[in-house]
Scaffold this active site. Structure first.
Site, PDB file in Angstrom:
ATOM      1  N   ASP A 141       5.107   0.518  42.700  1.00 41.38           N
ATOM      2  CA  ASP A 141       5.414  -0.899  42.815  1.00 41.38           C
ATOM      3  C   ASP A 141       4.206  -1.754  43.199  1.00 41.38           C
ATOM      4  OD1 ASP A 141       7.515  -2.524  42.438  1.00 41.38           O
ATOM      5  OD2 ASP A 141       8.206  -2.554  44.507  1.00 41.38           O
ATOM      6  N   CYS A 196      24.884   0.179  27.647  1.00 40.62           N
ATOM      7  CA  CYS A 196      25.577  -1.006  28.175  1.00 40.62           C
ATOM      8  C   CYS A 196      26.734  -1.393  27.245  1.00 40.62           C
ATOM      9  CB  CYS A 196      24.611  -2.185  28.304  1.00 40.62           C
ATOM     10  SG  CYS A 196      23.495  -2.060  29.706  1.00 40.62           S
ATOM     11  N   CYS A 199      29.565  -4.366  27.483  1.00 43.08           N
ATOM     12  CA  CYS A 199      29.645  -4.837  28.881  1.00 43.08           C
ATOM     13  C   CYS A 199      28.653  -5.975  29.115  1.00 43.08           C
ATOM     14  CB  CYS A 199      29.343  -3.676  29.825  1.00 43.08           C
ATOM     15  SG  CYS A 199      29.270  -4.165  31.563  1.00 43.08           S
ATOM     16  N   CYS A 202      27.042  -7.819  34.544  1.00 43.47           N
ATOM     17  CA  CYS A 202      25.925  -8.299  35.382  1.00 43.47           C
ATOM     18  C   CYS A 202      25.568  -9.741  35.028  1.00 43.47           C
ATOM     19  CB  CYS A 202      24.714  -7.379  35.247  1.00 43.47           C
ATOM     20  SG  CYS A 202      24.194  -7.093  33.560  1.00 43.47           S
ATOM     21  N   CYS A 206      26.077 -12.758  37.878  1.00 44.60           N
ATOM     22  CA  CYS A 206      24.867 -13.309  38.531  1.00 44.60           C
ATOM     23  C   CYS A 206      25.143 -14.748  38.970  1.00 44.60           C
ATOM     24  CB  CYS A 206      23.678 -13.259  37.582  1.00 44.60           C
ATOM     25  SG  CYS A 206      22.225 -14.058  38.295  1.00 44.60           S
ATOM     26  N   CYS A 249      19.103  -9.339  46.603  1.00 43.49           N
ATOM     27  CA  CYS A 249      20.463  -9.457  46.063  1.00 43.49           C
ATOM     28  C   CYS A 249      20.751  -8.187  45.264  1.00 43.49           C
ATOM     29  CB  CYS A 249      20.518 -10.686  45.154  1.00 43.49           C
ATOM     30  SG  CYS A 249      21.960 -10.802  44.081  1.00 43.49           S
ATOM     31  N   CYS A 252      23.985  -7.772  40.635  1.00 49.28           N
ATOM     32  CA  CYS A 252      23.985  -7.240  39.265  1.00 49.28           C
ATOM     33  C   CYS A 252      23.959  -5.706  39.250  1.00 49.28           C
ATOM     34  CB  CYS A 252      22.843  -7.829  38.439  1.00 49.28           C
ATOM     35  SG  CYS A 252      21.221  -7.591  39.144  1.00 49.28           S
ATOM     36  N   CYS A 256      27.888  -3.208  38.224  1.00 51.29           N
ATOM     37  CA  CYS A 256      27.614  -2.349  37.069  1.00 51.29           C
ATOM     38  C   CYS A 256      28.490  -1.094  37.112  1.00 51.29           C
ATOM     39  CB  CYS A 256      26.131  -1.947  37.058  1.00 51.29           C
ATOM     40  SG  CYS A 256      25.737  -0.866  35.678  1.00 51.29           S
TER      41      CYS A 256
HETATM   42  S1  SF4 Z   1      26.766  -4.343  34.282  1.00 43.41           S
HETATM   43 FE1  SF4 Z   1      25.554  -2.484  33.874  1.00 43.41          FE
HETATM   44  S2  SF4 Z   1      26.455  -1.599  32.032  1.00 43.41           S
HETATM   45 FE2  SF4 Z   1      27.179  -3.715  32.170  1.00 43.41          FE
HETATM   46  S3  SF4 Z   1      25.717  -4.848  30.939  1.00 43.41           S
HETATM   47 FE3  SF4 Z   1      24.986  -4.949  33.039  1.00 43.41          FE
HETATM   48  S4  SF4 Z   1      23.565  -3.261  33.240  1.00 43.41           S
HETATM   49 FE4  SF4 Z   1      24.752  -2.882  31.381  1.00 43.41          FE
HETATM   50  S1  SF4 Z   2      19.452  -9.815  41.732  1.00 42.04           S
HETATM   51 FE1  SF4 Z   2      20.655  -9.816  39.825  1.00 42.04          FE
HETATM   52  S2  SF4 Z   2      22.604 -10.847  40.332  1.00 42.04           S
HETATM   53 FE2  SF4 Z   2      21.162 -11.298  41.976  1.00 42.04          FE
HETATM   54  S3  SF4 Z   2      20.316 -13.264  41.373  1.00 42.04           S
HETATM   55 FE3  SF4 Z   2      18.899 -11.689  40.595  1.00 42.04          FE
HETATM   56  S4  SF4 Z   2      19.574 -11.259  38.515  1.00 42.04           S
HETATM   57 FE4  SF4 Z   2      21.207 -12.392  39.541  1.00 42.04          FE
END
Ligand code: SF4
Ligand code: SF4
Length: 413
Positions: A141, A196, A199, A202, A206, A249, A252, A256
């Site tokens: 990172d 995915c 789906c 996320c 958000c 956060c 998302c 999932c």
């Molecule tokens: S919630 Fe998970 S499975 Fe669904 S679109 Fe987002 S990353 Fe993909």
């Molecule tokens: S961490 Fe994910 S859900 Fe949270 S603000 Fe960023 S993109 Fe959106």
């Protein structure tokens, strides 16, 4: 640790197998080999930069071409051992805090950078025992490396619509790392599937609309950026969307489906530290710099810096607090950090909109009279402007009495 026996003829395939095996023995959950070229991912990265989605993270714009090939990071690179380790904590018990704040799961434990780097270097040391000519560089990172793309390239998983690396059995709560190696180890097949499907949870969940397209996050809107990377005031229009988050956060990831049954981290170092998960925002608001350092030293939270931390806590308290948050926010209105004062003013204005402004207006007006900082003054004025009109309870009572025919507003009984 029992090492595999030194390989007499170090065939690249044997070394690749041994490297991945050693990575698992060192506690990494996933390991794969990638080649140094990342041209395709780099093109997408450049597009992302071109749209300005990196916000104020200037370091991402510095020499971006370095990310196109690992040999630009370390010229001797011939392949990369890419690793992933789970960090998700056990489910939290309900918080006893009066006003619980939210912190991203990756920051519950100690800082992972040094720890994982050391682990990668131990892994390299073991690899050198198998092949004394082996050399490498470790990255967690920190370097200019497109780690998620590299992980997909090494076959570890796919990049989900939330942009994170996803694995069908282990989900997405991973720290990623890489050992750049001077040996051309045969690469694993890139992860070609994408699970995915239809789906879009996320994207829908958000709160700030930061996932602007599948796999593309506009960091400027992301709560992680707003509460960790951003220096200075948080954009006013985004503050209400941050909710109780004061550092990072996980929304998302939480929504999932691939994270639904994933096991918690087995590495004890990532277990939540005392007082770090779900702390009381009201306590956090009162922390001086020394108390902040004492509570969060050695954790990723230090990255937000003290003034950014107070900004975040004030915003979270403004979003979720009621009458109990007014007194601590009034004290924050006199904090030595302008960032804390300005966001405390915003938070008070927000609470005042919900509760009525009578308890809040005098404090804001009092502060406005002596506030020297132009931006804080502006925040106070905006907060005052948002308060509901001043109402005298006595007048309301008599007015309603008048409606019922019980006398005039000035009548005494
Ligand atoms: S919630 Fe998970 S499975 Fe669904 S679109 Fe987002 S990353 Fe993909
Ligand atoms: S961490 Fe994910 S859900 Fe949270 S603000 Fe960023 S993109 Fe959106």
């Amino acid at each position: 640790m029992d090492l595999p026996r030194p390989v007499a003829e170090h065939s690249p395939a044997e070394l690749a197998r041994a490297a991945k095996d050693l990575a698992r023995r060192h506690g990494f959950d996933l390991a794969g080999i990638a080649p140094p070229e990342l041209e395709e991912a780099y093109d997408r990265y450049r597009e992302w930069l071109g749209l300005g989605y990196e916000g104020e993270m200037a370091y991402l714009r510095r020499r971006p071409e370095v990310r196109s090939d690992l040999r630009r990071v370390w010229p001797e690179t011939r392949s990369a051992l890419v690793v992933a380790i789970r960090y998700r904590s056990e489910e939290a018990l309900p918080s006893p805090a009066l006003l619980p704040g939210k912190i991203a799961s990756y920051a519950h434990g100690g800082d992972y950078h040094k720890f994982l780097k050391k682990r990668l270097l131990r892994l390299l040391r073991d690899l050198k025992e198998l092949d004394p000519g082996m050399d490498g560089r470790s990255y967690v990172d920190t370097g200019p490396i497109l780690e998620r793309n590299l992980a997909v390239r090494a076959g570890l998983g796919w990049q989900g619509k939330n942009s994170l690396l996803l694995h069908r059995a282990l989900g997405s709560y991973f720290f990623l790392g890489a050992l750049l190696l001077n040996r051309p180890l045969p690469a694993d097949a890139p992860f070609a599937e994408e699970h995915c499907g239809t789906c879009a949870r996320c994207i829908e969940a958000c709160p700030t609309g930061a996932i602007v397209a599948p796999g593309v996050v506009d960091a400027r809107r992301c709560i992680s950026y707003l509460t960790i990377e951003l220096r200075g005031p948080m954009p006013r229009e985004l503050r209400p969307l941050v909710g109780a988050h004061f550092f990072g956060c996980d929304i998302c990831q939480e929504v999932c489906p691939w994270n639904a049954d994933t096991p918690p981290a087995s590495e004890p170092r990532f277990a939540p530290r005392t007082g770090v998960r779900s702390p009381d925002l009201l306590d956090l608001l009162e922390m001086d710099e020394e108390a902040f350092a004492k509570r969060f030293r050695g954790t990723p939270v230090m990255r937000s810096r003290y003034d950014g931390f107070l900004r975040n806590v004030a915003v979270a308290a403004g979003n979720t607090g009621g009458g109990e948050a007014v007194a601590p926010l009034m004290r924050a209105l006199r904090h030595r950090e302008p960032l804390a004062r300005g966001h405390a003013a915003w938070a008070l204005g927000r609470i005042g909109r919900r509760l009525g402004g009578d308890a809040i207006r005098p404090g804001l007006e009092g502060r406005l009279a002596s506030e020297p900082h132009p931006w804080v003054r502006e925040e106070i004025e905006l907060a005052l402007g948002e308060l509901p009109a001043f109402r005298l309870p006595a007048l309301q009572e008599t007015a309603s009495g008048h409606e019922k025919g019980n006398g005039t507003p000035h009548s005494s009984r």
